[in-house]
Design a protein around this motif. Structure first.
Motif, short mmCIF file in Angstrom:
data_model
loop_
_atom_site.label_atom_id
_atom_site.label_comp_id
_atom_site.label_asym_id
_atom_site.label_seq_id
_atom_site.Cartn_x
_atom_site.Cartn_y
_atom_site.Cartn_z
N ARG A 79 0.83 -1.22 0.00
CA ARG A 79 0.00 0.00 0.00
C ARG A 79 0.86 1.26 0.00
O ARG A 79 0.49 2.27 -0.59
N ARG A 80 2.00 1.21 0.68
CA ARG A 80 2.91 2.36 0.69
C ARG A 80 3.36 2.69 -0.74
O ARG A 80 3.44 3.84 -1.13
N TYR A 102 6.08 14.07 -1.73
CA TYR A 102 5.57 14.04 -0.36
C TYR A 102 4.85 15.33 0.07
O TYR A 102 3.77 15.27 0.66
N VAL A 113 1.79 1.90 -3.53
CA VAL A 113 0.64 2.42 -4.28
C VAL A 113 0.41 3.89 -3.96
O VAL A 113 0.21 4.72 -4.86
N GLU A 114 0.45 4.23 -2.67
CA GLU A 114 0.25 5.63 -2.25
C GLU A 114 1.30 6.56 -2.82
O GLU A 114 1.04 7.74 -3.06
N ASP A 115 2.50 6.02 -3.06
CA ASP A 115 3.58 6.84 -3.58
C ASP A 115 3.76 6.70 -5.09
O ASP A 115 4.82 6.98 -5.64
N LYS A 116 2.65 6.26 -5.73
CA LYS A 116 2.50 6.32 -7.18
C LYS A 116 3.34 5.33 -7.97
O LYS A 116 3.56 5.51 -9.16
N ASN A 118 -3.94 15.41 1.01
CA ASN A 118 -4.59 14.70 2.12
C ASN A 118 -5.07 15.64 3.22
O ASN A 118 -5.70 15.20 4.19
N LYS A 157 1.53 15.24 -1.70
CA LYS A 157 0.69 14.21 -1.08
C LYS A 157 0.07 14.71 0.22
O LYS A 157 -1.12 14.53 0.48
#
Length: 272
Positions: free
Chosen positions: A35-36, A231, A38-41, A238, A234
Motif C-alpha cells: 500500500r505504501r 511528499y 501504491v500511495e507513492d504512485k 490529504n 501528497k
C-alpha cells in the motif's frame, strides 16, 4: 554507546525506479508495504487474489496472474497449509467452510523452497529481467502457540535462505534477494512498544521504520528525488480543511494542482 543492534542489509544488484511496475504477493505484511508503494504512485499490484500466507498459495497467485512486472516482493507468513480432504489440493482460502473438510499440515523447508522456486521460475519466463525479493513477515501467529509460530518462521527463513543462496541454473537464471523485515523487528527493534495493541502485528511506526530501511536499500537516486517532490504534494492533497469552501482553501488547492502539473511534466507516467 549503542543500545540496539542494527541489522545490516547488503546492497542489492538493482534499484527501484520512480513509478516502477511492481507486484506484492504474500501475507498481510505484503499488504501493508504494498500500500505504501501504491500511495507513492508506483505501478504496484498488491495481492490481486487476496492475502496469501504460505509459499504454495503464493505460487497459486503467480500462476493465475498475467502481470510481468520488473520488481516482485514475495512475503512469507507461515508454512502451515490446509488441504481439502476430498481432493488433496492446498486451498488458499477456506471460504468459511467447516473445518472438518480440511487437513492442516506444515510444509518442510524443502517444500517451501520448491514452491518459491516454481513461482520465481514462472516470473522469470514471463520477464527475464525480473527482480524478485523474498521477505519473511514479522507478524506472529498466536493460534500456533508462540513456540509453534517461531518454528514456522524458522522454516520460512531456512527456505528463503536456501532459495537466495542457490546458484543460478537454467531453471532459475537469476537469484532473488532477501529483505530482512522479520529481523528488523525481532533483532533490531526488539520491544513490545513496536507492536500494535494486539501485541502480534507491527505498529504503524514499525511499518514506517521498515519502509524507511527498505527505501534506503532499494530506491534509486531518481526515486528519492521524485519522492522528495511528491511528499509535500501528497500531504497537501490529504489535508482536511476546516473551511473547504473558503477562498484561502481554493487558492491553496490551485497552487497544489499547479505543482501536480509540474510533476506530470517531469514524470510523464505520473498520475493521481
Amino acid at each position: 554507546m549503542e543500545f540496539r543492534t542494527v541489522v545490516d542489509i547488503p546492497k542489492p544488484t538493482f534499484q527501484i525506479e520512480p513509478m516502477e511496475q511492481m507486484l506484492f504477493v504474500g501475507s498481510c505484511f505484503a499488504d501493508s508495504i504494498g500500500r505504501r508503494f501504491v500511495e507513492d504512485k508506483f505501478k504496484a499490484v498488491v495481492n490481486p487474489f487476496g492475502v496469501m500466507y504460505n509459499p504454495a498459495s503464493i505460487l497459486h497467485t503467480i500462476e493465475r496472474i498475467e502481470e510481468a512486472p520488473r520488481v516482485v516482493f514475495l512475503t512469507l507468513g507461515t508454512n502451515h497449509v490446509y488441504r481439502l480432504k476430498e481432493t488433496g489440493e492446498i486451498v488458499d482460502n477456506c471460504e468459511k467452510r467447516p473445518q472438518h473438510l480440511f487437513h492442516e499440515e506444515e510444509l518442510t523447508v524443502e517444500e517451501c523452497a520448491d514452491y518459491l522456486c516454481k513461482a520465481i521460475n514462472i516470473l522469470q519466463k514471463r520477464r527475464p529481467d525480473v527482480q524478485v525479493v523474498l521477505t519473511v513477515s514479522p507478524i506472529r501467529y498466536q493460534k500456533y502457540g508462540f513456540h509453534g509460530s517461531q518454528l514456522s518462521k524458522a522454516t520460512l527463513l531456512l527456505a528463503a535462505n536456501k532459495v537466495t543462496r542457490t546458484p543460478s541454473t537454467p531453471s532459475l537464471p537469476s537469484t532473488p534477494s532477501y529483505f530482512p523485515a522479520y529481523e528488523l523487528l525481532n533483532d533490531e527493534l526488539r520491544d513490545y512498544r513496536f507492536y500494535a495493541p494486539d501485541m502480534l502485528h507491527p505498529s504503524e511506526q514499525t511499518v514506517d521504520y521498515i519502509w524507511e530501511r527498505l527505501s534506503e536499500t532499494y530506491f534509486s537516486e531518481a526515486t528519492k528525488a521524485f519522492l522528495q517532490e511528491w511528499y509535500p504534494i501528497k500531504q497537501a492533497l490529504n489535508h482536511k480543511p476546516f473551511h473547504p469552501y473558503s477562498e484561502e482553501y481554493k487558492a491553496f488547492m490551485d497552487k497544489t494542482m499547479l505543482k501536480v502539473d509540474e510533476l506530470k511534466k517531469k514524470y510523464p507516467t505520473f498520475a493521481l
